[in-house]
Design a protein around this motif. Structure first.
Motif, PDB file in Angstrom:
ATOM      1  N   ALA A  49       2.272  13.077  -5.711  1.00 10.64           N
ATOM      2  CA  ALA A  49       1.759  12.117  -6.699  1.00 10.64           C
ATOM      3  C   ALA A  49       2.709  10.961  -6.944  1.00 10.64           C
ATOM      4  O   ALA A  49       2.327   9.967  -7.555  1.00 10.64           O
ATOM      5  N   LEU A  50       3.941  11.058  -6.473  1.00 11.12           N
ATOM      6  CA  LEU A  50       4.914   9.983  -6.653  1.00 11.12           C
ATOM      7  C   LEU A  50       4.973   9.053  -5.447  1.00 11.12           C
ATOM      8  O   LEU A  50       5.789   8.133  -5.419  1.00 11.12           O
ATOM      9  N   ARG A  51       4.107   9.264  -4.480  1.00  9.05           N
ATOM     10  CA  ARG A  51       4.118   8.441  -3.268  1.00  9.05           C
ATOM     11  C   ARG A  51       3.089   7.325  -3.366  1.00  9.05           C
ATOM     12  O   ARG A  51       2.121   7.412  -4.122  1.00  9.05           O
ATOM     13  N   PRO A  52       3.294   6.262  -2.605  1.00  9.06           N
ATOM     14  CA  PRO A  52       2.354   5.129  -2.635  1.00  9.06           C
ATOM     15  C   PRO A  52       0.939   5.541  -2.216  1.00  9.06           C
ATOM     16  O   PRO A  52       0.749   6.526  -1.498  1.00  9.06           O
ATOM     17  N   PHE A  53      -0.024   4.736  -2.666  1.00 11.21           N
ATOM     18  CA  PHE A  53      -1.438   4.918  -2.312  1.00 11.21           C
ATOM     19  C   PHE A  53      -1.982   6.279  -2.736  1.00 11.21           C
ATOM     20  O   PHE A  53      -2.780   6.890  -2.032  1.00 11.21           O
ATOM     21  N   THR A  54      -1.508   6.773  -3.872  1.00 12.14           N
ATOM     22  CA  THR A  54      -2.012   8.020  -4.415  1.00 12.14           C
ATOM     23  C   THR A  54      -2.465   7.800  -5.852  1.00 12.14           C
ATOM     24  O   THR A  54      -1.720   7.271  -6.670  1.00 12.14           O
ATOM     25  N   TYR A  55      -3.676   8.201  -6.120  1.00 12.56           N
ATOM     26  CA  TYR A  55      -4.276   8.099  -7.451  1.00 12.56           C
ATOM     27  C   TYR A  55      -4.032   9.435  -8.145  1.00 12.56           C
ATOM     28  O   TYR A  55      -4.525  10.464  -7.697  1.00 12.56           O
ATOM     29  N   ILE A  74      -2.270  15.113  -8.176  1.00 11.40           N
ATOM     30  CA  ILE A  74      -3.098  14.163  -7.435  1.00 11.40           C
ATOM     31  C   ILE A  74      -4.562  14.257  -7.850  1.00 11.40           C
ATOM     32  O   ILE A  74      -5.124  15.346  -7.969  1.00 11.40           O
ATOM     33  N   LYS A  75      -5.171  13.094  -8.046  1.00  6.79           N
ATOM     34  CA  LYS A  75      -6.620  13.006  -8.192  1.00  6.79           C
ATOM     35  C   LYS A  75      -7.262  12.619  -6.865  1.00  6.79           C
ATOM     36  O   LYS A  75      -8.321  13.106  -6.517  1.00  6.79           O
ATOM     37  N   ARG A  76      -6.611  11.706  -6.140  1.00  3.61           N
ATOM     38  CA  ARG A  76      -7.128  11.294  -4.839  1.00  3.61           C
ATOM     39  C   ARG A  76      -5.988  10.688  -4.024  1.00  3.61           C
ATOM     40  O   ARG A  76      -5.294   9.800  -4.503  1.00  3.61           O
ATOM     41  N   SER A  77      -5.783  11.173  -2.826  1.00  2.76           N
ATOM     42  CA  SER A  77      -4.774  10.619  -1.930  1.00  2.76           C
ATOM     43  C   SER A  77      -5.451   9.748  -0.881  1.00  2.76           C
ATOM     44  O   SER A  77      -6.315  10.219  -0.136  1.00  2.76           O
ATOM     45  N   PHE A  78      -5.066   8.491  -0.850  1.00  2.00           N
ATOM     46  CA  PHE A  78      -5.618   7.563   0.142  1.00  2.00           C
ATOM     47  C   PHE A  78      -4.684   7.539   1.353  1.00  2.00           C
ATOM     48  O   PHE A  78      -4.200   6.487   1.765  1.00  2.00           O
ATOM     49  N   TYR A  79      -4.433   8.714   1.903  1.00  3.85           N
ATOM     50  CA  TYR A  79      -3.441   8.859   2.961  1.00  3.85           C
ATOM     51  C   TYR A  79      -3.795   8.088   4.225  1.00  3.85           C
ATOM     52  O   TYR A  79      -2.907   7.640   4.962  1.00  3.85           O
ATOM     53  N   SER A  80      -5.091   7.895   4.497  1.00  3.56           N
ATOM     54  CA  SER A  80      -5.485   7.232   5.752  1.00  3.56           C
ATOM     55  C   SER A  80      -5.117   5.754   5.774  1.00  3.56           C
ATOM     56  O   SER A  80      -5.149   5.132   6.833  1.00  3.56           O
ATOM     57  N   ILE A  81      -4.745   5.192   4.619  1.00  6.84           N
ATOM     58  CA  ILE A  81      -4.303   3.795   4.605  1.00  6.84           C
ATOM     59  C   ILE A  81      -3.111   3.605   5.540  1.00  6.84           C
ATOM     60  O   ILE A  81      -3.009   2.599   6.241  1.00  6.84           O
ATOM     61  N   GLY A  82      -2.230   4.583   5.577  1.00  7.96           N
ATOM     62  CA  GLY A  82      -1.042   4.468   6.406  1.00  7.96           C
ATOM     63  C   GLY A  82      -1.277   4.707   7.880  1.00  7.96           C
ATOM     64  O   GLY A  82      -0.356   4.541   8.691  1.00  7.96           O
ATOM     65  N   GLU A  83      -2.491   5.070   8.268  1.00  7.73           N
ATOM     66  CA  GLU A  83      -2.783   5.372   9.669  1.00  7.73           C
ATOM     67  C   GLU A  83      -3.156   4.141  10.478  1.00  7.73           C
ATOM     68  O   GLU A  83      -3.289   4.214  11.700  1.00  7.73           O
ATOM     69  N   ASP A  84      -3.374   3.008   9.809  1.00  4.93           N
ATOM     70  CA  ASP A  84      -3.756   1.766  10.483  1.00  4.93           C
ATOM     71  C   ASP A  84      -2.887   0.656   9.920  1.00  4.93           C
ATOM     72  O   ASP A  84      -2.877   0.420   8.716  1.00  4.93           O
ATOM     73  N   ILE A  85      -2.144  -0.053  10.769  1.00  4.05           N
ATOM     74  CA  ILE A  85      -1.175  -1.044  10.300  1.00  4.05           C
ATOM     75  C   ILE A  85      -1.847  -2.184   9.540  1.00  4.05           C
ATOM     76  O   ILE A  85      -1.328  -2.663   8.529  1.00  4.05           O
ATOM     77  N   ASP A  86      -3.017  -2.642   9.999  1.00  2.07           N
ATOM     78  CA  ASP A  86      -3.689  -3.751   9.327  1.00  2.07           C
ATOM     79  C   ASP A  86      -4.247  -3.318   7.968  1.00  2.07           C
ATOM     80  O   ASP A  86      -4.184  -4.066   6.992  1.00  2.07           O
ATOM     81  N   ARG A  87      -4.785  -2.108   7.911  1.00  4.76           N
ATOM     82  CA  ARG A  87      -5.245  -1.568   6.629  1.00  4.76           C
ATOM     83  C   ARG A  87      -4.062  -1.420   5.670  1.00  4.76           C
ATOM     84  O   ARG A  87      -4.155  -1.754   4.489  1.00  4.76           O
ATOM     85  N   PHE A  88      -2.940  -0.936   6.208  1.00  4.51           N
ATOM     86  CA  PHE A  88      -1.739  -0.758   5.399  1.00  4.51           C
ATOM     87  C   PHE A  88      -1.238  -2.092   4.840  1.00  4.51           C
ATOM     88  O   PHE A  88      -0.845  -2.177   3.667  1.00  4.51           O
ATOM     89  N   LEU A  89      -1.244  -3.144   5.664  1.00  7.58           N
ATOM     90  CA  LEU A  89      -0.790  -4.456   5.211  1.00  7.58           C
ATOM     91  C   LEU A  89      -1.645  -4.979   4.065  1.00  7.58           C
ATOM     92  O   LEU A  89      -1.129  -5.492   3.069  1.00  7.58           O
ATOM     93  N   ALA A  90      -2.955  -4.849   4.196  1.00  3.08           N
ATOM     94  CA  ALA A  90      -3.863  -5.340   3.158  1.00  3.08           C
ATOM     95  C   ALA A  90      -3.667  -4.567   1.857  1.00  3.08           C
ATOM     96  O   ALA A  90      -3.565  -5.155   0.773  1.00  3.08           O
ATOM     97  N   ALA A  91      -3.593  -3.246   1.942  1.00  9.59           N
ATOM     98  CA  ALA A  91      -3.420  -2.422   0.743  1.00  9.59           C
ATOM     99  C   ALA A  91      -2.054  -2.658   0.116  1.00  9.59           C
ATOM    100  O   ALA A  91      -1.919  -2.676  -1.118  1.00  9.59           O
ATOM    101  N   SER A  92      -1.035  -2.865   0.942  1.00  8.99           N
ATOM    102  CA  SER A  92       0.306  -3.118   0.421  1.00  8.99           C
ATOM    103  C   SER A  92       0.359  -4.417  -0.357  1.00  8.99           C
ATOM    104  O   SER A  92       1.075  -4.531  -1.364  1.00  8.99           O
ATOM    105  N   ARG A  93      -0.421  -5.392   0.081  1.00 12.25           N
ATOM    106  CA  ARG A  93      -0.419  -6.674  -0.645  1.00 12.25           C
ATOM    107  C   ARG A  93      -1.106  -6.548  -1.996  1.00 12.25           C
ATOM    108  O   ARG A  93      -0.747  -7.245  -2.946  1.00 12.25           O
TER     109      ARG A  93
END
Length: 251
Positions: A49-55, A74-93
């Motif tokens: 729950a202390l990691r990024p992209f986790t609700y 954790i309520k919801r882990s959006f772990y798949s964001i880190g599996e795609d570099i372009d998805r990760f860039l958008a979410a990181s912004r």
């Protein structure tokens, strides 16, 4: 006082004595900075729950303006964001944008719900992440109180349907300009006026009206994407003091 609230981690820094300072965007208390002695190593509920992209839901000790995270789940882990570099860039912004623009301790429940919607949508998307990012930012402008005027000229008040030329866009004016007012503003030295090669009013209004999941299925033309990025970049920097969209974005 112990409080329980939902949230998303925006940032974390190591501090003394094996502790860390976690910046969390919470649903009930807005952006807060909270210390914690919890470890993010391992696969227990608190660590994840202390990691990024986790609700997550956080149990927090609050003493005036001091917060300490005692536990989390954790309520919801959006772990798949880190599996795609372009998805990760958008979410990181989006995370970067929230950290830069949210005021400490000021609840923004609409922005919180929009952010969860974005994370849900981008997790399911197969592409068009950049368009989804721009749609998120446009939607959030109204929530931040800086939505541009799209229905009438910001100088003379003429309704958009009465314009004799396509709408221009003024950053400093905060919305659209008719042709006559554009000429006057340009002659006065205003360099933050754009002449988009697309209907900026329709594009921005479409982004406000439709769900973020819609934009996972919409591919803007590259030239529109570039112009929209330039205008949004200048607008965000002018009104929210963030250069989030400056530089390259290869999503």
């Amino acid at each position: 006082m112990l409080i329980t609230t939902e949230g998303i981690v925006l940032k974390q820094n190591k501090i003394a004595n094996n502790r860390r300072m976690i910046v969390v965007f919470t649903k009930d208390y807005g952006k807060i900075s909270a210390g914690t002695g919890l470890s993010e190593r391992g696969r227990n509920r608190s660590a994840l729950a202390l990691r990024p992209f986790t609700y997550s839901e956080y149990e927090i000790f609050k003493n005036r303006d001091y917060y300490n995270i005692n536990g989390a789940g954790i309520k919801r882990s959006f772990y798949s964001i880190g599996e795609d570099i372009d998805r990760f860039l958008a979410a990181s912004r989006v995370i970067e944008y929230l950290n830069e623009t949210l005021e400490e301790g000021k609840p923004q429940p609409r922005t919180f719900e929009l952010t969860i919607e974005f994370m849900e949508a981008i997790t399911q998307a197969k592409g068009n992440y950049e368009t989804m990012l721009y749609a998120y930012l446009v939607k959030n402008l109204g929530m931040q109180g800086v939505m541009p005027e799209l229905n009438r000229c910001v100088d003379c008040g003429k309704k958009r349907e009465d314009f004799e030329t396509p709408a221009y866009f003024s950053i400093s004016g905060g919305g659209i300009l008719c042709g006559d007012c554009m000429e006057r503003e340009k002659s006065d030295g205003d360099t933050l006026i754009f002449k988009p090669h697309f209907d900026i009013v329709e594009v921005l209004k479409y982004m406000v009206r439709h769900s973020l999941a819609t934009f996972s299925r919409i591919q803007l033309k590259p030239e529109i994407q570039r112009e929209l990025k330039t205008i949004l970049s200048e607008y965000l920097e002018y009104y929210l003091n963030t250069d989030l969209l400056k530089g390259d974005f290869d999503a």
